[in-house]
Design an enzyme around this catalytic site. Structure first.
Site, PDB file in Angstrom:
ATOM      1  N   LYS A  49       0.846  -1.206   0.000  1.00 49.44           N
ATOM      2  CA  LYS A  49       0.000   0.000   0.000  1.00 49.44           C
ATOM      3  C   LYS A  49       0.877   1.250   0.000  1.00 49.44           C
ATOM      4  CE  LYS A  49      -3.737  -2.410   2.293  1.00 49.44           C
ATOM      5  NZ  LYS A  49      -4.262  -2.908   3.569  1.00 49.44           N
ATOM      6  N   GLN A  93      -5.618  -1.950   9.672  1.00 51.72           N
ATOM      7  CA  GLN A  93      -5.143  -3.176   9.017  1.00 51.72           C
ATOM      8  C   GLN A  93      -5.614  -4.404   9.792  1.00 51.72           C
ATOM      9  OE1 GLN A  93      -3.293  -3.191   6.055  1.00 51.72           O
ATOM     10  NE2 GLN A  93      -3.593  -5.399   6.100  1.00 51.72           N
ATOM     11  N   ASP A 116     -11.957   1.522   3.715  1.00 56.95           N
ATOM     12  CA  ASP A 116     -12.172   0.073   3.623  1.00 56.95           C
ATOM     13  C   ASP A 116     -13.666  -0.268   3.611  1.00 56.95           C
ATOM     14  OD1 ASP A 116     -10.309  -1.850   3.166  1.00 56.95           O
ATOM     15  OD2 ASP A 116      -9.725  -2.147   5.260  1.00 56.95           O
TER      16      ASP A 116
END
Ligand code: NAD
Length: 280
Positions: A49, A93, A116
């Site tokens: 990322k 994460q 997300d």
């Protein structure tokens, strides 16, 4: 006919488009990734990322805590990032170390920065087919199908896996595009009978070669989300070499869904940036 759905090439194209667009912004968009613990796979994903952000011109911040951190400290950091006008995306994460409940932390992320697509507000908006930030992997799958002009309307889409990150948002995206959707999971009885009915089969389980040739019908479109590490290599959930012969289209692993996920994350950061502050 070329059967391979090439996520790697498409993701490069999307990243280049974003790079050009970002050059016109006064201030760089910013993604902040919060990591708790030191999961090995997470370290790899975070690095990819970071690399993708740096290539595209997105400012990448990594906030890392050890696995003994107090949940309140993480929540306070999220609140600080929520009110930081220079932060456009906040991503927790996953997976978290034992003892942490992801839902109880994610709920503090401002939905407008929820790149997300995991907050209750984002999920509810998606179900109601309203504009929102959507989970990156499902978004990437839909974008890949669009690139190859594979219609969803009227098709029977079978999704194997019902996670909050992949299976469930994918179900809503496919329904919103007028597909007929069946979702299978670990308690599904006679999986093979159902997968064989799929026009489009999307597999997100995390089980190497779960889907074999006898489980797909001729000319099926096969999307393999799985990432399974074994003997130094990465495998999908589909027995690629054998299923390839039957499929009309198929995603490779690696090089299919994975790069699309990263490209959609960047797109979500830019979407958040533009929607929150057009005057930047
Ligand atoms: P998860 O563990 O949260 O969910 C797995 C799902 O599979 C569950 O819903 C479970 O019910 C179902 N399942 C388990 N065994 C099954 C079986 N035998 N038959 C049918 N269903 C079964 O996983 P996830 O986060 O959705 O990820 C799934 C896979 O996709 C993993 O390999 C993960 O690494 C990979 N993944 C890849 C990307 C990418 O960008 N390529 C993104 C996210 C996840």
């Amino acid at each position: 006919m070329e059967k391979i759905l090439d996520g790697k090439t498409l993701s490069s194209k999307i990243k280049n488009e974003l790079k050009t667009e970002i050059k016109t912004f006064m201030i760089k968009p910013c993604l902040t990734v919060i990591q708790i613990g030191n999961d090995e796979a997470s370290n790899i994903y975070i690095e990819s990322k970071r690399k993708a952000c740096e290539e595209t011109g997105i400012w990448f911040k990594h906030v890392k805590y050890d696995s003994f951190v107090d949940k309140l400290e993480v929540i306070n950091k999220i609140k600080e990032l929520n009110s930081d006008e220079y932060v456009d995306g906040i991503l927790l994460q996953l997976p978290l170390p034992n003892g942490f409940d992801a839902k109880n932390i994610i709920k503090y992320i401002n939905p407008s920065k929820d790149v997300d697509g995991l907050t209750d507000i984002s999920v509810g908006k998606l179900v109601n087919n309203k504009n929102c930030l959507v989970s990156c992997t499902p978004l990437g799958i839909i974008r890949l199908l669009e690139e190859y002009n594979i219609e969803l309307e009227g098709k029977h889409v079978v999704i194997v896996g019902r996670s909050n990150l992949v299976g469930k948002p994918l179900m809503s995206l496919c329904l919103n595009k007028n597909a007929t959707v069946t979702v299978c999971h670990s308690k599904t009885v006679n999986l093979e009978k159902i997968t064989k009915e799929a026009d489009i089969l999307i597999v997100a389980v995390g089980h190497k070669k779960l889907i074999t040739e006898n489980m797909v019908k001729e000319n099926c479109v096969v999307i393999d989300v799985g990432i399974n590490r074994a003997d130094g290599k990465i495998y999908g959930d589909v027995d690629y070499n054998n299923v390839y012969n039957k499929a009309s289209y198929i995603t490779p692993v690696p090089g299919g869904v994975g790069p699309m996920t990263v490209a959609m994350l960047l797109k979500n950061v830019v979407k958040s940036y533009k929607s929150r502050n057009t005057s930047k």
